[in-house]
Design a protein around this motif. Structure first.
Motif, PDB file in Angstrom:
ATOM      1  N   ILE A 189     -38.670  -3.006  -5.306  1.00 51.68           N
ATOM      2  CA  ILE A 189     -38.085  -2.501  -6.552  1.00 51.68           C
ATOM      3  C   ILE A 189     -36.722  -3.147  -6.797  1.00 51.68           C
ATOM      4  O   ILE A 189     -36.417  -3.572  -7.912  1.00 51.68           O
ATOM      5  N   GLY A 190     -35.896  -3.216  -5.767  1.00 49.37           N
ATOM      6  CA  GLY A 190     -34.578  -3.815  -5.912  1.00 49.37           C
ATOM      7  C   GLY A 190     -34.635  -5.281  -6.300  1.00 49.37           C
ATOM      8  O   GLY A 190     -33.878  -5.736  -7.160  1.00 49.37           O
ATOM      9  N   ASP A 201     -33.673  -9.525  -9.764  1.00 49.41           N
ATOM     10  CA  ASP A 201     -33.966 -10.946  -9.925  1.00 49.41           C
ATOM     11  C   ASP A 201     -35.065 -11.284 -10.925  1.00 49.41           C
ATOM     12  O   ASP A 201     -35.241 -12.454 -11.261  1.00 49.41           O
ATOM     13  N   VAL A 202     -35.814 -10.289 -11.376  1.00 53.42           N
ATOM     14  CA  VAL A 202     -36.955 -10.584 -12.244  1.00 53.42           C
ATOM     15  C   VAL A 202     -36.735 -10.068 -13.666  1.00 53.42           C
ATOM     16  O   VAL A 202     -36.916 -10.807 -14.630  1.00 53.42           O
ATOM     17  N   GLU A 251     -36.064  -1.282 -19.074  1.00 54.20           N
ATOM     18  CA  GLU A 251     -37.005  -1.366 -17.945  1.00 54.20           C
ATOM     19  C   GLU A 251     -36.248  -1.587 -16.635  1.00 54.20           C
ATOM     20  O   GLU A 251     -36.565  -0.980 -15.612  1.00 54.20           O
ATOM     21  N   ARG A 252     -35.270  -2.473 -16.690  1.00 50.14           N
ATOM     22  CA  ARG A 252     -34.467  -2.750 -15.499  1.00 50.14           C
ATOM     23  C   ARG A 252     -33.695  -1.495 -15.076  1.00 50.14           C
ATOM     24  O   ARG A 252     -33.648  -1.161 -13.893  1.00 50.14           O
ATOM     25  N   ALA A 312     -34.463   1.594 -15.671  1.00 54.44           N
ATOM     26  CA  ALA A 312     -35.420   2.585 -15.152  1.00 54.44           C
ATOM     27  C   ALA A 312     -35.837   2.238 -13.722  1.00 54.44           C
ATOM     28  O   ALA A 312     -35.948   3.125 -12.864  1.00 54.44           O
ATOM     29  N   LEU A 313     -36.055   0.956 -13.456  1.00 47.51           N
ATOM     30  CA  LEU A 313     -36.439   0.544 -12.100  1.00 47.51           C
ATOM     31  C   LEU A 313     -35.303   0.805 -11.121  1.00 47.51           C
ATOM     32  O   LEU A 313     -35.539   1.267  -9.993  1.00 47.51           O
ATOM     33  N   TRP A 314     -34.047   0.535 -11.529  1.00 48.03           N
ATOM     34  CA  TRP A 314     -32.906   0.831 -10.667  1.00 48.03           C
ATOM     35  C   TRP A 314     -32.827   2.327 -10.388  1.00 48.03           C
ATOM     36  O   TRP A 314     -32.485   2.742  -9.274  1.00 48.03           O
ATOM     37  N   ALA A 315     -33.144   3.138 -11.397  1.00 44.75           N
ATOM     38  CA  ALA A 315     -33.117   4.593 -11.198  1.00 44.75           C
ATOM     39  C   ALA A 315     -34.117   5.007 -10.118  1.00 44.75           C
ATOM     40  O   ALA A 315     -33.825   5.867  -9.286  1.00 44.75           O
ATOM     41  N   TRP A 316     -35.286   4.370 -10.109  1.00 44.50           N
ATOM     42  CA  TRP A 316     -36.271   4.671  -9.076  1.00 44.50           C
ATOM     43  C   TRP A 316     -35.813   4.173  -7.707  1.00 44.50           C
ATOM     44  O   TRP A 316     -36.018   4.836  -6.698  1.00 44.50           O
TER      45      TRP A 316
END
Length: 185
Positions: A34-35, A40-41, A47-48, A50-54
Motif C-alpha cells: 500500500i505504501g 510511487d504509483v 485515491e492516493r 485514501a490509500l495512505w489512510a488505509w
C-alpha cells in the motif's frame, strides 16, 4: 494427526511463533505494498489520500501485534528456544542470523518512525475517520523530515530483506517451510 507444539521446539516453530510470523508477514507486506503504491504509483489526489489512510489505519491496528512479534522473537532467541539454525556452522549461519535480526530491526524502525513522522508534523494520526491518536509532541519539522527519510529508507530495506529472506527459504527448500508450517522433520 501431527501435534503442533505451542512453543518452539528444536526442529519446529511453535504455534505462537508461526502465528506471529505469518500474521506479521501479512500485515507488513500489506502495508509495504500500500505504501509503495501510494508513494510511487498513484498521482496526488483522492485515491492516493485514501490509500495512505488505509496504510495508516493498518499500521495503527498492527502496532501491538508487530511489536509483540519482535518481543516474542527476541525472547525466543535470548532464551535459546528458537529452533536450531538450518544452515551449517560458518558464514551461511551468520548470514541467516544477521538476516533475521535485520528484518526485526527494520520492522522496529518502521513501527517507531511511522507514528513519529505524523506526530512530528503536528498532526494527530487519523484512523479512517473512526478515531484519532493526538500528537504527544509539538510540531518539529526537522524530526518530521528525518523520520520521513528513515521510514522511506526502511521501506526499501524491507523490500531487500524480504527478497533475501525468500532466497534463504528457497535455499533451504522444504525444510524451512515445514518448520514454519509446524511439521517436524
Amino acid at each position: 494427526m501431527n501435534h503442533l507444539p505451542t512453543l518452539d521446539q528444536p526442529d519446529v516453530y511453535g504455534r505462537f511463533s508461526r502465528l506471529a510470523h505469518w500474521g506479521g508477514a501479512l500485515l507488513t507486506l500489506t502495508m509495504l505494498v500500500i505504501g509503495i503504491v501510494a508513494e510511487d504509483v498513484l498521482p496526488k489526489g483522492p485515491e492516493r489520500k485514501a490509500l495512505w489512510a488505509w496504510h495508516v489505519a493498518i499500521g495503527v491496528f498492527a502496532f501491538v501485534p508487530l511489536a509483540a512479534r519482535i518481543g516474542w522473537r527476541l525472547m525466543a532467541m535470548v532464551s535459546g528456544r528458537s529452533p536450531r539454525p538450518l544452515s551449517p556452522a560458518g558464514w551461511t549461519r551468520v548470514a541467516e542470523k544477521v538476516g533475521h535480526g535485520a528484518l526485526l530491526a527494520v520492522l522496529a524502525l518502521m513501527i517507531v518512525t511511522g507514528p513519529l513522522m505524523v506526530w512530528s508534523d503536528g498532526s494527530p494520526i487519523h484512523v479512517l475517520g473512526w478515531f484519532e491518536l493526538p500528537s504527544p509532541m509539538a510540531e518539529n519539522k526537522a524530526l518530521h523530515y528525518r523520520t520521513g527519510l528513515l521510514h522511506g529508507l526502511g521501506s526499501k530495506l524491507m523490500i531487500l530483506l524480504v527478497l533475501v529472506h525468500l532466497v534463504g527459504v528457497a535455499r533451504h527448500g522444504t525444510a524451512s517451510l515445514r518448520r514454519m508450517a509446524g511439521r517436524h522433520g
